[in-house]
Design a protein around this motif. Structure first.
Motif, PDB file in Angstrom:
ATOM      1  N   VAL A  57     -10.408   5.409   4.005  1.00  0.00           N
ATOM      2  CA  VAL A  57     -10.003   4.002   3.921  1.00  0.00           C
ATOM      3  C   VAL A  57      -8.482   3.890   3.725  1.00  0.00           C
ATOM      4  CG1 VAL A  57     -10.273   3.575   1.428  1.00  0.00           C
ATOM      5  CG2 VAL A  57     -10.697   1.745   3.044  1.00  0.00           C
ATOM      6  N   LEU A  58      -7.884   4.840   3.025  1.00  0.00           N
ATOM      7  CA  LEU A  58      -6.437   4.796   2.844  1.00  0.00           C
ATOM      8  C   LEU A  58      -5.704   5.160   4.139  1.00  0.00           C
ATOM      9  CD1 LEU A  58      -6.159   6.365  -0.703  1.00  0.00           C
ATOM     10  CD2 LEU A  58      -5.959   3.955  -0.063  1.00  0.00           C
ATOM     11  N   ILE A  77      -9.845  -2.563  -0.173  1.00  0.00           N
ATOM     12  CA  ILE A  77      -9.535  -1.157  -0.434  1.00  0.00           C
ATOM     13  C   ILE A  77      -9.903  -0.786  -1.871  1.00  0.00           C
ATOM     14  CG2 ILE A  77      -7.655   0.524  -0.677  1.00  0.00           C
ATOM     15  CD1 ILE A  77      -6.374  -0.890   1.769  1.00  0.00           C
ATOM     16  N   TRP A 126     -13.707  -0.599  -2.203  1.00  0.00           N
ATOM     17  CA  TRP A 126     -14.238   0.607  -1.550  1.00  0.00           C
ATOM     18  C   TRP A 126     -14.018   1.835  -2.435  1.00  0.00           C
ATOM     19  CZ3 TRP A 126     -17.203   2.019   2.444  1.00  0.00           C
ATOM     20  CH2 TRP A 126     -17.160   3.325   2.869  1.00  0.00           C
ATOM     21  N   ILE A 162       0.835  -1.204   0.000  1.00  0.00           N
ATOM     22  CA  ILE A 162       0.000   0.000   0.000  1.00  0.00           C
ATOM     23  C   ILE A 162       0.871   1.256   0.000  1.00  0.00           C
ATOM     24  CG2 ILE A 162      -1.627   1.361   1.370  1.00  0.00           C
ATOM     25  CD1 ILE A 162      -2.911  -1.301   2.191  1.00  0.00           C
TER      26      ILE A 162
END
Length: 140
Positions: free
Chosen positions: A137-138, A109, A112, A44
């Motif tokens: 969300v991040l 993720i 979303w 990520i």
């Protein structure tokens, strides 16, 4: 600009991009190993670093009331990343083995962000709310 100069500039840019990508990943692996980061978290962080130009372009477009352009940048870059980068890696490697946690985290993720982006493009959500939901969300 002549075609020869444009091709030379493109090739030079490609080499610089590949070298800096290699440097980013190798340094990120070292930092992650020292801090005990999981592969999913490293992925990520690497994606955020690599996709900063796309995120900046999308935020700029949305700030200028160009929601469709902003959503198109995000969707387009994700489609490209999934189709080309994973596909090319799978073709070259012959197989990609990922831990289930990586797939669940990445899929959650991505799902979303895709749903929020679709809601902004369709007009269900205002752009600022969509951006806030995607960033939430991040941030987690």
């Amino acid at each position: 600009m002549s075609a020869g100069l444009a091709i030379s500039a493109f090739l030079a840019g490609t080499v610089v991009s590949l070298l800096t990508s290699f440097l980013l990943v190798s340094r990120l692996e070292r930092v992650g190993e020292r801090l005990g980061f999981s592969e999913a978290l490293l992925g990520i962080v690497a994606a955020l670093a690599a996709d900063t130009p796309e995120v900046t372009a999308a935020v700029t477009a949305i700030a200028h009331h160009q929601q469709r352009v902003g959503a198109g940048v995000i969707l387009g870059s994700n489609v490209f990343n999934l189709a080309v980068l994973l596909g090319l890696g799978a073709v070259v490697a012959g197989r990609i083995g990922l831990h289930r946690k990586v797939l669940v985290l990445g899929g959650t993720i991505a799902g979303w962000v895709a749903v929020v982006t679709l809601a902004v493009v369709v007009g269900v959500l205002p752009a600022a709310a969509g951006l806030a939901l995607a960033l939430a969300v991040l941030a987690m």
